[in-house]
Write an enzyme that holds these catalytic residues in place. Structure first.
Site, PDB file in Angstrom:
ATOM      1  N   ASP A 294      41.732  40.703  41.793  1.00  0.00           N
ATOM      2  CA  ASP A 294      40.611  41.645  42.492  1.00  0.00           C
ATOM      3  C   ASP A 294      41.142  42.463  43.702  1.00  0.00           C
ATOM      4  OD1 ASP A 294      38.540  41.619  40.485  1.00  0.00           O
ATOM      5  OD2 ASP A 294      37.777  39.907  41.738  1.00  0.00           O
TER       6      ASP A 294
ATOM      7  N   ASP B 297      33.547  39.982  33.482  1.00  0.00           N
ATOM      8  CA  ASP B 297      33.518  39.558  34.961  1.00  0.00           C
ATOM      9  C   ASP B 297      32.547  39.301  36.005  1.00  0.00           C
ATOM     10  OD1 ASP B 297      35.094  39.190  37.530  1.00  0.00           O
ATOM     11  OD2 ASP B 297      36.059  41.160  37.536  1.00  0.00           O
TER      12      ASP B 297
HETATM   13 ZN    ZN Z   1      37.472  41.509  38.734  1.00  0.00          ZN
END
Ligand code: ZN
Length: 206
Positions: A22, A162
């Site tokens: 991320d 996610d």
């Molecule tokens: Zn992510």
């Protein structure tokens, strides 16, 4: 760095096939995470597929550099400032796979016109920004809509979810058509990462 290397080794040994990375810029989402130098270190430490999720304001400016730093797949948000089609093309030109991502408030239909151009769709199942949040159940329906449209168009595209994925939420998203599951807190907090990964069943996790 040694700790990072050990952690990557533990992930590799637990049957996980991808590392989801991320990237947040503190503007598109209210948090900042690591960027290119860390990705380069991770790339050197593993052969796992590196799935880079850009939660940044202007992804088009950076996709080439993320691809050069080792990303195999680059996801970016349709809600970002960059032109979606142009960004998809730039990712492909840089030699990576491209995915479009949508936040929980964005309707599934938003990605439909990009389906013929992408390798994957990422459906966020929590508000992006921080780990450890609870899964938003309404997002399952969005996964289903995206998968149905992919089928209708006769395409072969991955659907990734996610946020808040654990052994109790994995089943419903897989049933709805997701085939790539991102899981963070659930796997890292587990006593046995291998067992926890197996409990998610889909195989492509982290
Ligand atoms: Zn992510």
């Amino acid at each position: 760095m040694l700790e990072l290397r050990n952690e990557i080794k533990r992930i590799g040994e637990s049957g996980i096939e991808m590392l989801h990375f991320d990237v947040m810029d503190g503007i598109f989402v209210n948090n900042i995470t690591y960027g290119l130098p860390v990705l380069e270190m991770v790339r050197k430490a593993t052969d796992l597929v590196l799935d880079v999720h850009l939660m940044i304001t202007d992804p088009l400016k950076y996709v080439k550099r993320f691809a050069e730093s080792g990303a195999d797949i680059i996801s970016f948000h349709t809600e970002s400032r960059s032109d979606t089609l142009e960004t998809i093309r730039a990712i492909h030109e840089a030699g990576a796979k491209a995915a479009v991502a949508i936040k929980p408030a964005t309707p599934a239909e938003e990605v439909f016109r990009f389906l013929p151009e992408v390798d994957m769709v990422l459906v966020m199942t929590v508000e992006p920004g921080f780990g450890g949040q609870s899964f938003i159940p309404e997002c399952t329906d969005k996964v289903r809509k995206v998968r149905e449209e992919i089928k209708r168009l006769g395409l072969d595209i991955d659907v990734e979810v996610d946020g808040g994925i654990n052994s109790s939420t994995a089943g419903e998203v897989i049933e709805a058509g997701a085939n790539v599951l991102v899981s963070g807190s659930y796997l890292f907090k587990a006593d046995d990462m291998k067992k926890a990964a197996a409990s998610l069943k889909a195989g492509s996790v982290c």
